[in-house]
Design a protein around this motif. Structure first.
Motif, PDB file in Angstrom:
ATOM      1  N   ALA A  18     -39.134  16.871 -10.545  1.00  0.00           N
ATOM      2  CA  ALA A  18     -38.635  17.508 -11.941  1.00  0.00           C
ATOM      3  C   ALA A  18     -38.987  19.105 -11.767  1.00  0.00           C
ATOM      4  O   ALA A  18     -38.461  19.909 -12.099  1.00  0.00           O
ATOM      5  CB  ALA A  18     -39.816  17.083 -13.241  1.00  0.00           C
ATOM      6  N   ILE A  19     -40.229  19.102 -11.625  1.00  0.00           N
ATOM      7  CA  ILE A  19     -40.396  20.931 -11.150  1.00  0.00           C
ATOM      8  C   ILE A  19     -39.612  21.381 -10.232  1.00  0.00           C
ATOM      9  O   ILE A  19     -39.789  22.963 -10.251  1.00  0.00           O
ATOM     10  CB  ILE A  19     -42.478  20.717 -11.150  1.00  0.00           C
ATOM     11  CG1 ILE A  19     -43.632  20.144 -12.458  1.00  0.00           C
ATOM     12  CG2 ILE A  19     -42.989  22.236 -10.710  1.00  0.00           C
ATOM     13  CD1 ILE A  19     -45.255  19.942 -11.893  1.00  0.00           C
ATOM     14  N   ALA A  20     -39.601  20.724  -9.132  1.00  0.00           N
ATOM     15  CA  ALA A  20     -38.888  21.435  -8.257  1.00  0.00           C
ATOM     16  C   ALA A  20     -37.739  21.993  -8.727  1.00  0.00           C
ATOM     17  O   ALA A  20     -36.951  22.993  -8.284  1.00  0.00           O
ATOM     18  CB  ALA A  20     -39.145  20.570  -6.549  1.00  0.00           C
ATOM     19  N   THR A  21     -36.862  20.538  -9.326  1.00  0.00           N
ATOM     20  CA  THR A  21     -35.585  20.919  -9.742  1.00  0.00           C
ATOM     21  C   THR A  21     -35.375  22.689 -10.851  1.00  0.00           C
ATOM     22  O   THR A  21     -34.410  22.993 -10.505  1.00  0.00           O
ATOM     23  CB  THR A  21     -35.415  19.777 -10.043  1.00  0.00           C
ATOM     24  OG1 THR A  21     -34.708  19.078  -9.812  1.00  0.00           O
ATOM     25  CG2 THR A  21     -32.840  20.298 -10.563  1.00  0.00           C
ATOM     26  N   THR A  22     -35.971  22.500 -11.390  1.00  0.00           N
ATOM     27  CA  THR A  22     -36.465  23.077 -12.681  1.00  0.00           C
ATOM     28  C   THR A  22     -36.975  25.176 -11.659  1.00  0.00           C
ATOM     29  O   THR A  22     -36.390  25.944 -12.294  1.00  0.00           O
ATOM     30  CB  THR A  22     -37.819  22.943 -13.469  1.00  0.00           C
ATOM     31  OG1 THR A  22     -37.568  22.109 -14.076  1.00  0.00           O
ATOM     32  CG2 THR A  22     -37.714  24.176 -14.347  1.00  0.00           C
ATOM     33  N   THR A  23     -37.451  24.866 -10.952  1.00  0.00           N
ATOM     34  CA  THR A  23     -38.009  26.407  -9.419  1.00  0.00           C
ATOM     35  C   THR A  23     -36.515  26.196  -9.394  1.00  0.00           C
ATOM     36  O   THR A  23     -35.888  28.021  -9.205  1.00  0.00           O
ATOM     37  CB  THR A  23     -38.671  25.916  -9.024  1.00  0.00           C
ATOM     38  OG1 THR A  23     -40.065  25.329  -9.675  1.00  0.00           O
ATOM     39  CG2 THR A  23     -39.223  27.323  -8.093  1.00  0.00           C
ATOM     40  N   ILE A  24     -35.688  25.618  -8.445  1.00  0.00           N
ATOM     41  CA  ILE A  24     -35.000  26.143  -7.736  1.00  0.00           C
ATOM     42  C   ILE A  24     -34.000  26.520  -8.795  1.00  0.00           C
ATOM     43  O   ILE A  24     -32.589  27.122  -8.428  1.00  0.00           O
ATOM     44  CB  ILE A  24     -33.900  24.843  -7.265  1.00  0.00           C
ATOM     45  CG1 ILE A  24     -35.477  24.077  -5.968  1.00  0.00           C
ATOM     46  CG2 ILE A  24     -33.103  25.061  -6.490  1.00  0.00           C
ATOM     47  CD1 ILE A  24     -34.446  23.134  -4.877  1.00  0.00           C
ATOM     48  N   VAL A  25     -33.022  25.336 -10.119  1.00  0.00           N
ATOM     49  CA  VAL A  25     -32.683  26.136 -11.405  1.00  0.00           C
ATOM     50  C   VAL A  25     -32.825  27.496 -11.541  1.00  0.00           C
ATOM     51  O   VAL A  25     -31.671  28.390 -11.290  1.00  0.00           O
ATOM     52  CB  VAL A  25     -32.164  25.763 -11.595  1.00  0.00           C
ATOM     53  CG1 VAL A  25     -31.407  25.503 -12.910  1.00  0.00           C
ATOM     54  CG2 VAL A  25     -31.109  24.195 -11.179  1.00  0.00           C
ATOM     55  N   THR A  26     -33.885  27.562 -11.478  1.00  0.00           N
ATOM     56  CA  THR A  26     -34.382  29.874 -12.279  1.00  0.00           C
ATOM     57  C   THR A  26     -33.986  30.692 -11.103  1.00  0.00           C
ATOM     58  O   THR A  26     -33.572  31.624 -11.290  1.00  0.00           O
ATOM     59  CB  THR A  26     -36.096  28.981 -12.499  1.00  0.00           C
ATOM     60  OG1 THR A  26     -35.734  28.086 -13.594  1.00  0.00           O
ATOM     61  CG2 THR A  26     -35.975  30.423 -12.711  1.00  0.00           C
ATOM     62  N   LEU A  27     -34.847  30.149 -10.046  1.00  0.00           N
ATOM     63  CA  LEU A  27     -34.008  31.091  -8.571  1.00  0.00           C
ATOM     64  C   LEU A  27     -32.428  31.893  -8.635  1.00  0.00           C
ATOM     65  O   LEU A  27     -32.097  32.405  -7.851  1.00  0.00           O
ATOM     66  CB  LEU A  27     -35.192  30.778  -7.701  1.00  0.00           C
ATOM     67  CG  LEU A  27     -36.260  30.532  -7.477  1.00  0.00           C
ATOM     68  CD1 LEU A  27     -37.147  29.680  -6.266  1.00  0.00           C
ATOM     69  CD2 LEU A  27     -37.303  31.857  -7.783  1.00  0.00           C
ATOM     70  N   LEU A  28     -32.435  30.510  -8.952  1.00  0.00           N
ATOM     71  CA  LEU A  28     -30.300  30.401  -8.311  1.00  0.00           C
ATOM     72  C   LEU A  28     -29.584  31.490  -9.603  1.00  0.00           C
ATOM     73  O   LEU A  28     -29.492  31.836  -9.028  1.00  0.00           O
ATOM     74  CB  LEU A  28     -29.953  29.359  -8.233  1.00  0.00           C
ATOM     75  CG  LEU A  28     -29.799  28.041  -6.856  1.00  0.00           C
ATOM     76  CD1 LEU A  28     -29.584  26.959  -7.440  1.00  0.00           C
ATOM     77  CD2 LEU A  28     -29.252  29.430  -6.139  1.00  0.00           C
ATOM     78  N   ALA A  29     -30.980  30.799 -11.389  1.00  0.00           N
ATOM     79  CA  ALA A  29     -30.035  31.851 -11.989  1.00  0.00           C
ATOM     80  C   ALA A  29     -30.672  33.523 -11.258  1.00  0.00           C
ATOM     81  O   ALA A  29     -29.123  33.951 -11.833  1.00  0.00           O
ATOM     82  CB  ALA A  29     -30.879  31.154 -13.445  1.00  0.00           C
ATOM     83  N   LEU A  30     -31.997  33.635 -11.012  1.00  0.00           N
ATOM     84  CA  LEU A  30     -31.934  34.874 -11.107  1.00  0.00           C
ATOM     85  C   LEU A  30     -31.769  35.336  -9.674  1.00  0.00           C
ATOM     86  O   LEU A  30     -30.924  36.561 -10.368  1.00  0.00           O
ATOM     87  CB  LEU A  30     -33.499  35.065 -10.671  1.00  0.00           C
ATOM     88  CG  LEU A  30     -34.491  34.719 -11.459  1.00  0.00           C
ATOM     89  CD1 LEU A  30     -35.532  34.712 -10.927  1.00  0.00           C
ATOM     90  CD2 LEU A  30     -34.097  35.609 -12.800  1.00  0.00           C
ATOM     91  N   VAL A  31     -30.524  34.741  -8.634  1.00  0.00           N
ATOM     92  CA  VAL A  31     -30.035  35.033  -7.752  1.00  0.00           C
ATOM     93  C   VAL A  31     -28.518  35.823  -8.291  1.00  0.00           C
ATOM     94  O   VAL A  31     -28.037  36.960  -7.838  1.00  0.00           O
ATOM     95  CB  VAL A  31     -29.596  33.937  -6.478  1.00  0.00           C
ATOM     96  CG1 VAL A  31     -28.848  34.959  -5.509  1.00  0.00           C
ATOM     97  CG2 VAL A  31     -31.179  34.125  -5.700  1.00  0.00           C
ATOM     98  N   ALA A  32     -28.429  34.525  -8.992  1.00  0.00           N
ATOM     99  CA  ALA A  32     -26.818  35.256  -9.611  1.00  0.00           C
ATOM    100  C   ALA A  32     -27.037  36.368 -10.301  1.00  0.00           C
ATOM    101  O   ALA A  32     -25.816  37.001 -10.457  1.00  0.00           O
ATOM    102  CB  ALA A  32     -26.117  33.825 -10.449  1.00  0.00           C
ATOM    103  N   VAL A  33     -27.863  36.358 -10.902  1.00  0.00           N
ATOM    104  CA  VAL A  33     -27.948  37.787 -11.909  1.00  0.00           C
ATOM    105  C   VAL A  33     -28.177  39.078 -10.827  1.00  0.00           C
ATOM    106  O   VAL A  33     -27.493  39.755 -11.078  1.00  0.00           O
ATOM    107  CB  VAL A  33     -29.554  37.699 -13.004  1.00  0.00           C
ATOM    108  CG1 VAL A  33     -29.677  39.030 -13.344  1.00  0.00           C
ATOM    109  CG2 VAL A  33     -29.328  36.921 -13.721  1.00  0.00           C
ATOM    110  N   ALA A  34     -29.187  38.716  -9.689  1.00  0.00           N
ATOM    111  CA  ALA A  34     -29.106  40.011  -9.040  1.00  0.00           C
ATOM    112  C   ALA A  34     -27.954  40.181  -8.286  1.00  0.00           C
ATOM    113  O   ALA A  34     -27.094  41.194  -8.122  1.00  0.00           O
ATOM    114  CB  ALA A  34     -30.525  39.193  -7.701  1.00  0.00           C
TER     115      ALA A  34
END
Length: 72
Positions: free
Chosen positions: A53-69
């Protein structure tokens, strides 16, 4: 996503694809977790969420930050 991007070019499409992938990841994890919890409840042995659960949340957050970048 392309509708909200300033230039509506390839960057918006890339950001949209990244966010779609993140959504699919969350949906897949949610389905697997739901089934696991259902089996645990049926057997009377419930275990709280694990590292996944923590890993999935971290990965999705990082993907969202990449999308913004990508859009900047």
């Amino acid at each position: 996503m392309a509708k909200f991007a300033p230039d509506r070019g390839g960057h918006a499409v890339a950001a949209g694809l990244i966010l779609m992938g993140a959504g699919l990841l969350v949906s897949a994890y949610g389905t697997l977790r739901y089934r696991a919890v259902d089996r645990q409840l049926e057997s009377g042995q419930f275990a709280p969420a694990t590292f996944a659960a923590i890993a999935t949340t971290t990965i999705v957050t990082l993907l969202a930050l990449v999308a913004v970048a990508v859009l900047l």
